[in-house]
Design a protein around this motif. Structure first.
Motif, PDB file in Angstrom:
ATOM      1  N   PHE B  35       0.831  -1.197   0.000  1.00  0.00           N
ATOM      2  CA  PHE B  35       0.000   0.000   0.000  1.00  0.00           C
ATOM      3  C   PHE B  35       0.869   1.252   0.000  1.00  0.00           C
ATOM      4  O   PHE B  35       1.991   1.258   0.516  1.00  0.00           O
ATOM      5  CB  PHE B  35      -0.877   0.061   1.260  1.00  0.00           C
ATOM      6  N   TYR B  37       0.043   5.060   1.515  1.00  0.00           N
ATOM      7  CA  TYR B  37      -0.880   5.914   2.247  1.00  0.00           C
ATOM      8  C   TYR B  37      -0.352   7.341   2.207  1.00  0.00           C
ATOM      9  O   TYR B  37       0.849   7.575   2.207  1.00  0.00           O
ATOM     10  CB  TYR B  37      -1.007   5.485   3.710  1.00  0.00           C
ATOM     11  N   GLN B  39      -0.527  11.093   4.202  1.00  0.00           N
ATOM     12  CA  GLN B  39      -0.884  11.746   5.466  1.00  0.00           C
ATOM     13  C   GLN B  39      -0.552  13.235   5.345  1.00  0.00           C
ATOM     14  O   GLN B  39       0.586  13.645   5.582  1.00  0.00           O
ATOM     15  CB  GLN B  39      -0.131  11.117   6.639  1.00  0.00           C
ATOM     16  N   SER B  42      -1.100  17.239   9.853  1.00  0.00           N
ATOM     17  CA  SER B  42      -2.149  17.277  10.888  1.00  0.00           C
ATOM     18  C   SER B  42      -3.489  16.760  10.395  1.00  0.00           C
ATOM     19  O   SER B  42      -4.536  17.139  10.910  1.00  0.00           O
ATOM     20  CB  SER B  42      -2.310  18.700  11.429  1.00  0.00           C
ATOM     21  N   GLN B  44      -5.752  13.284   8.468  1.00  0.00           N
ATOM     22  CA  GLN B  44      -5.954  11.845   8.521  1.00  0.00           C
ATOM     23  C   GLN B  44      -5.169  11.099   7.447  1.00  0.00           C
ATOM     24  O   GLN B  44      -4.989  11.589   6.333  1.00  0.00           O
ATOM     25  CB  GLN B  44      -7.444  11.585   8.321  1.00  0.00           C
ATOM     26  N   MET B  45      -4.694   9.914   7.786  1.00  0.00           N
ATOM     27  CA  MET B  45      -4.018   9.066   6.828  1.00  0.00           C
ATOM     28  C   MET B  45      -5.042   8.416   5.920  1.00  0.00           C
ATOM     29  O   MET B  45      -6.022   7.830   6.401  1.00  0.00           O
ATOM     30  CB  MET B  45      -3.204   7.995   7.553  1.00  0.00           C
ATOM     31  N   LEU B  47      -5.787   6.058   2.210  1.00  0.00           N
ATOM     32  CA  LEU B  47      -5.236   5.107   1.251  1.00  0.00           C
ATOM     33  C   LEU B  47      -5.120   5.755  -0.126  1.00  0.00           C
ATOM     34  O   LEU B  47      -6.063   6.365  -0.617  1.00  0.00           O
ATOM     35  CB  LEU B  47      -6.146   3.882   1.164  1.00  0.00           C
ATOM     36  N   ARG B  50      -3.345   0.422  -3.779  1.00  0.00           N
ATOM     37  CA  ARG B  50      -3.099  -0.918  -3.237  1.00  0.00           C
ATOM     38  C   ARG B  50      -2.657  -1.841  -4.378  1.00  0.00           C
ATOM     39  O   ARG B  50      -3.179  -1.753  -5.490  1.00  0.00           O
ATOM     40  CB  ARG B  50      -4.371  -1.451  -2.600  1.00  0.00           C
ATOM     41  N   MET B  89       2.973  13.615   3.726  1.00  0.00           N
ATOM     42  CA  MET B  89       3.904  12.532   4.001  1.00  0.00           C
ATOM     43  C   MET B  89       3.297  11.265   3.408  1.00  0.00           C
ATOM     44  O   MET B  89       2.100  11.009   3.594  1.00  0.00           O
ATOM     45  CB  MET B  89       4.113  12.365   5.493  1.00  0.00           C
ATOM     46  N   PHE B  91       3.456   7.125   3.092  1.00  0.00           N
ATOM     47  CA  PHE B  91       3.945   5.914   3.749  1.00  0.00           C
ATOM     48  C   PHE B  91       3.707   4.710   2.862  1.00  0.00           C
ATOM     49  O   PHE B  91       2.603   4.504   2.340  1.00  0.00           O
ATOM     50  CB  PHE B  91       3.228   5.702   5.086  1.00  0.00           C
ATOM     51  N   PHE B 102       4.863  -0.573   8.375  1.00  0.00           N
ATOM     52  CA  PHE B 102       4.963   0.692   7.660  1.00  0.00           C
ATOM     53  C   PHE B 102       6.412   1.153   7.569  1.00  0.00           C
ATOM     54  O   PHE B 102       7.207   0.924   8.476  1.00  0.00           O
ATOM     55  CB  PHE B 102       4.161   1.781   8.384  1.00  0.00           C
ATOM     56  N   GLY B 103       6.730   1.854   6.474  1.00  0.00           N
ATOM     57  CA  GLY B 103       7.998   2.551   6.385  1.00  0.00           C
ATOM     58  C   GLY B 103       7.932   3.841   7.199  1.00  0.00           C
ATOM     59  O   GLY B 103       6.890   4.182   7.762  1.00  0.00           O
ATOM     60  N   ASP B 104       9.046   4.558   7.240  1.00  0.00           N
ATOM     61  CA  ASP B 104       9.100   5.789   8.013  1.00  0.00           C
ATOM     62  C   ASP B 104       8.684   7.028   7.227  1.00  0.00           C
ATOM     63  O   ASP B 104       8.746   8.138   7.750  1.00  0.00           O
ATOM     64  CB  ASP B 104      10.491   5.987   8.601  1.00  0.00           C
TER      65      ASP B 104
END
Lengths: 116, 112
Positions: B35, B37, B39, B42, B44-45, B47, B50, B89, B91, B102-104
């Motif tokens: 996936f 994602y 973000q 501030s 919501q994360m 999708l 996929r 950001m 992910f 998850f990755g960073d």
């Protein structure tokens, strides 16, 4: 369809105090996740529920963190006592069904915790 | 244990240009999901896209597409015609048997 709900959105507490977060998943979603996301990092799984049973809590600091999911719907995550390093965003996510539906998670807005 | 690596902490792109975000992962499983994602600051994360590992065809969602290289364990995200609202950001995540890693993240800046 309503998304994942979390409350509160923000919380500031002093170290050694306790705090609780609440999550209501998407209706019908059997799996619920709690993640800790420290600033600048990816989410780290704390605990995973399947209905009201725990699937994985291997990374939950059990000496201070606890979580429950009564009746297999909403869930609470508690920290007692809090430490400075617990400052993070706590994310709740849910997923449904089998196959791709089980693997796809939907996230709530998160609770931003600051421990002073 | 599965690991997900995003080697680009930050990326920037000019509005209307194309950018590619990199992700590699490590697993011994043959059946899994990947996936991306998003973000926003501030917020919501959500999708983005996929990919099922058993599918050879790369997933696409409007301006977002992936380059899935199963043998190389690589899963990059291409954003075409970048828009200011793409700043966030991103992910990369791996999932198998209902468990995700998850990755960073990669912080994407879009310049007007």
């Amino acid at each position: 369809e309503a998304g994942v709900a979390q409350s509160p959105r923000y919380k500031i507490i002093e170290k050694r105090q306790s705090v609780a977060f609440w999550c209501n998943p998407i209706s019908g979603h059997a799996t619920l996740y709690w993640y800790q996301q420290i600033l600048g990092q990816g989410p780290k799984l704390l605990i995973q529920f399947q209905n009201n049973g725990v699937v994985d809590d291997s990374q939950l600091p059990k000496d201070r963190f606890s979580a429950e999911r009564l009746k297999g719907v909403d869930s609470t995550l508690k920290i007692q006592p809090a430490k400075l390093e617990d400052s993070a965003v706590y994310l709740c996510a849910s997923s449904a069904g089998t196959g791709a539906s089980r693997e796809t998670q939907y996230f709530g807005p998160g609770t931003r915790l600051l421990v002073l | 244990a599965q690991t997900v690596t995003q080697s680009q902490p930050e990326m920037s792109v000019q509005e209307a240009e194309t950018v590619t975000l990199s992700c590699t992962y490590d697993t011994s499983e043959s059946d899994y999901y990947l996936f991306w994602y998003k973000q926003p600051p501030s917020r919501q994360m959500i999708l983005v896209i996929r990919q099922e590992a058993y599918k050879q065809q790369n997933a696409t969602e409007n301006r977002f597409s992936v380059n899935f290289q199963k043998a190389a364990k690589s899963f990059s995200l291409k954003i075409s015609d970048s828009q200011l609202g793409d700043a966030a950001m991103y992910f990369c995540a791996y999932s198998n048997a209902g468990k995700s890693t998850f990755g960073d993240g990669t912080t994407l800046t879009v310049k007007p």
